[in-house]
Design a protein around this motif. Sequence first.
Motif, PDB file in Angstrom:
ATOM      1  N   LEU A 202      -6.998   7.552  10.536  1.00  0.00           N
ATOM      2  CA  LEU A 202      -6.125   8.693  10.790  1.00  0.00           C
ATOM      3  C   LEU A 202      -5.753   9.430   9.509  1.00  0.00           C
ATOM      4  O   LEU A 202      -5.142  10.503   9.572  1.00  0.00           O
ATOM      5  N   GLY A 203      -6.108   8.860   8.353  1.00  0.00           N
ATOM      6  CA  GLY A 203      -5.727   9.466   7.092  1.00  0.00           C
ATOM      7  C   GLY A 203      -4.378   9.006   6.594  1.00  0.00           C
ATOM      8  O   GLY A 203      -3.748   9.652   5.751  1.00  0.00           O
ATOM      9  N   GLY A 204      -3.909   7.867   7.107  1.00  0.00           N
ATOM     10  CA  GLY A 204      -2.597   7.359   6.732  1.00  0.00           C
ATOM     11  C   GLY A 204      -1.524   7.854   7.678  1.00  0.00           C
ATOM     12  O   GLY A 204      -1.774   8.680   8.563  1.00  0.00           O
ATOM     13  N   VAL A 205      -0.317   7.336   7.509  1.00  0.00           N
ATOM     14  CA  VAL A 205       0.826   7.753   8.326  1.00  0.00           C
ATOM     15  C   VAL A 205       2.016   8.042   7.429  1.00  0.00           C
ATOM     16  O   VAL A 205       2.200   7.411   6.379  1.00  0.00           O
ATOM     17  N   TRP A 206       2.815   9.007   7.840  1.00  0.00           N
ATOM     18  CA  TRP A 206       4.018   9.367   7.088  1.00  0.00           C
ATOM     19  C   TRP A 206       5.192   8.517   7.556  1.00  0.00           C
ATOM     20  O   TRP A 206       5.517   8.469   8.740  1.00  0.00           O
ATOM     21  N   ILE A 207       5.805   7.823   6.606  1.00  0.00           N
ATOM     22  CA  ILE A 207       6.947   6.955   6.888  1.00  0.00           C
ATOM     23  C   ILE A 207       8.103   7.344   5.982  1.00  0.00           C
ATOM     24  O   ILE A 207       7.922   7.523   4.773  1.00  0.00           O
ATOM     25  N   ASP A 208       9.292   7.442   6.555  1.00  0.00           N
ATOM     26  CA  ASP A 208      10.504   7.679   5.770  1.00  0.00           C
ATOM     27  C   ASP A 208      11.228   6.341   5.619  1.00  0.00           C
ATOM     28  O   ASP A 208      11.917   5.894   6.530  1.00  0.00           O
ATOM     29  N   ASN A 209      11.026   5.696   4.491  1.00  0.00           N
ATOM     30  CA  ASN A 209      11.615   4.380   4.238  1.00  0.00           C
ATOM     31  C   ASN A 209      13.035   4.553   3.703  1.00  0.00           C
ATOM     32  O   ASN A 209      13.222   5.116   2.618  1.00  0.00           O
ATOM     33  N   PRO A 210      14.047   4.083   4.430  1.00  0.00           N
ATOM     34  CA  PRO A 210      15.433   4.330   4.004  1.00  0.00           C
ATOM     35  C   PRO A 210      15.850   3.596   2.737  1.00  0.00           C
ATOM     36  O   PRO A 210      16.767   4.034   2.049  1.00  0.00           O
ATOM     37  N   LYS A 211      15.199   2.474   2.423  1.00  0.00           N
ATOM     38  CA  LYS A 211      15.577   1.751   1.206  1.00  0.00           C
ATOM     39  C   LYS A 211      14.369   0.989   0.666  1.00  0.00           C
ATOM     40  O   LYS A 211      13.440   0.657   1.404  1.00  0.00           O
ATOM     41  N   ARG A 212      14.385   0.745  -0.633  1.00  0.00           N
ATOM     42  CA  ARG A 212      13.294   0.018  -1.278  1.00  0.00           C
ATOM     43  C   ARG A 212      13.168  -1.377  -0.684  1.00  0.00           C
ATOM     44  O   ARG A 212      14.165  -2.068  -0.455  1.00  0.00           O
ATOM     45  N   LEU A 213      11.926  -1.798  -0.437  1.00  0.00           N
ATOM     46  CA  LEU A 213      11.648  -3.116   0.126  1.00  0.00           C
ATOM     47  C   LEU A 213      10.826  -3.924  -0.864  1.00  0.00           C
ATOM     48  O   LEU A 213       9.705  -3.539  -1.215  1.00  0.00           O
ATOM     49  N   VAL A 214      11.374  -5.033  -1.315  1.00  0.00           N
ATOM     50  CA  VAL A 214      10.667  -5.940  -2.212  1.00  0.00           C
ATOM     51  C   VAL A 214      10.578  -7.306  -1.544  1.00  0.00           C
ATOM     52  O   VAL A 214      11.607  -7.896  -1.206  1.00  0.00           O
ATOM     53  N   ASP A 215       9.357  -7.786  -1.347  1.00  0.00           N
ATOM     54  CA  ASP A 215       9.128  -9.096  -0.745  1.00  0.00           C
ATOM     55  C   ASP A 215       8.272  -9.897  -1.717  1.00  0.00           C
ATOM     56  O   ASP A 215       7.107  -9.577  -1.948  1.00  0.00           O
ATOM     57  N   THR A 216       8.851 -10.929  -2.307  1.00  0.00           N
ATOM     58  CA  THR A 216       8.128 -11.752  -3.289  1.00  0.00           C
ATOM     59  C   THR A 216       7.333 -12.872  -2.641  1.00  0.00           C
ATOM     60  O   THR A 216       6.668 -13.635  -3.340  1.00  0.00           O
ATOM     61  N   ALA A 217       7.404 -12.979  -1.313  1.00  0.00           N
ATOM     62  CA  ALA A 217       6.687 -14.057  -0.618  1.00  0.00           C
ATOM     63  C   ALA A 217       6.019 -13.527   0.636  1.00  0.00           C
ATOM     64  O   ALA A 217       6.098 -14.132   1.706  1.00  0.00           O
ATOM     65  N   TYR A 218       5.343 -12.395   0.530  1.00  0.00           N
ATOM     66  CA  TYR A 218       4.650 -11.825   1.679  1.00  0.00           C
ATOM     67  C   TYR A 218       3.391 -12.643   1.941  1.00  0.00           C
ATOM     68  O   TYR A 218       2.545 -12.816   1.054  1.00  0.00           O
TER      69      TYR A 218
END
Length: 452
Positions: A202-218
């Motif tokens: 699809l060429g990617g998707v537009w997302i409005d992320n309300p806050k930074r997400l950091v996951d050190t154990a994904y």
Amino acid sequence: MKRLLTVGWCLFVLGGFGVGLNGVRDVGRLSRSAATQGSQSASSASSAPEPATVALAGHPPLRDFDTNPPPFEPAGVNDPPQAAPQQRSPAGRLTVLLLGIDQRPDEAGSGGDPGRTDSMILASIDFDAHLASLVSIPRDGFVVIPGHGNERVNAAYTFGEIDKRGNGPELAKRTVGQLFSLPVDRYALVDIHAMEQVIDTLGGVWIDNPKRLVDTAYPTDNYRTITIDIPAGRQLMDGVTAVQYARTRHPDSDYGRQGRQQQVLLAIRDQALQLSVLPRLPQLLPQVQQLVRTDLTPVEIAQVMSFGRGLDRTTDILSLPPNPQLTPGYTGPGGASYINLTTTYRSAVRQLVEQPRVAAEQADIGVYNAGAPVGTGGTAAALLGRLGLPVARVETAPQRVVATRIEAGSGARETAAMIAKTLGLPADALVMTGESSSVRVLLGPDAHIPVG
């Protein structure tokens, strides 16, 4: 024709139901007066380590299971030894269980781990009321899985596949049906890994992320972990990033993940409808066919597609948003996370499906003792709560009434009528006044609250 219907259904499921989840009518009032049930805070589920594996007879060890049950009863009841066929929804309604499967590549072969349905959304289409509703079912909900004892709800698919290959969706449907005491008519199963390819097409998707997400154990497919860092703000995400965004839960909780999954579904739908994407549809078609497995008939798919096109995102689509008050969390000594699917939550889901117009009103309900025996107000409030109508206040009225009556604004007409019927009141006991969404139940000396 069948291929076109498959694409149409996929776009509707992956977005049509999600349309307006930034603007749908959240049935948020259900949480404001709900008493928190469960002994632990939901925040404890946000950073739980990976649970241990469990070995079943005749099968290799399964990941993401735990042997330490939580300190609350599982939701639902076991089927009798000779389980009756699942009920169908009444005419004019169709319920579909949307399942997103998490299965690593090395588990896909015969005899491998069937994976878990880490995304479960119960979608209800009410053709007569011209409303659709969505409920995200917490994957860690502690439930009774018919014939398999007590486990988290996302394991129902797993056990069904172990019983018989291809039976996972049916057991998931039966589990969710007995959980909410609702018919679950159909299912649609989506491979969340294949979504990466579709999003890239699809060429990617537009997302409005309300806050930074950091996951050190994904978690990764090779049973290791990596660190992901998704900045805040509106951004174009490729398939890998969008799936990571939808799947991560360590930065906040499973409640946050449920909301992000719905957000990604909406973004896929919006992007698929862009004119610039139409030339890519021939490339997208074979991926979509591999992406969705469903028992919907071609006729049902066509009906759903036609219905979906006529829905208004702000008035015709209802959602019960993730809420830790209705579904409190718990982390066991082994590190496994569980969710208590409370009676209040299950009643709210049932009302959203069975009485969508009542749910849409989001009425403010007050019960007032206006001459009834002491304790009648509390009994009435408890009864309404079991029906999915939480009462905001129970008080003594400043004045007595001769006979029980209900005063309601025109914005709560359906709710008031349902309460009058529940209490067995005559037609003239319902007084409509004004345009508010409030309901005042005035209990007089003649008040008789049905038992059950």
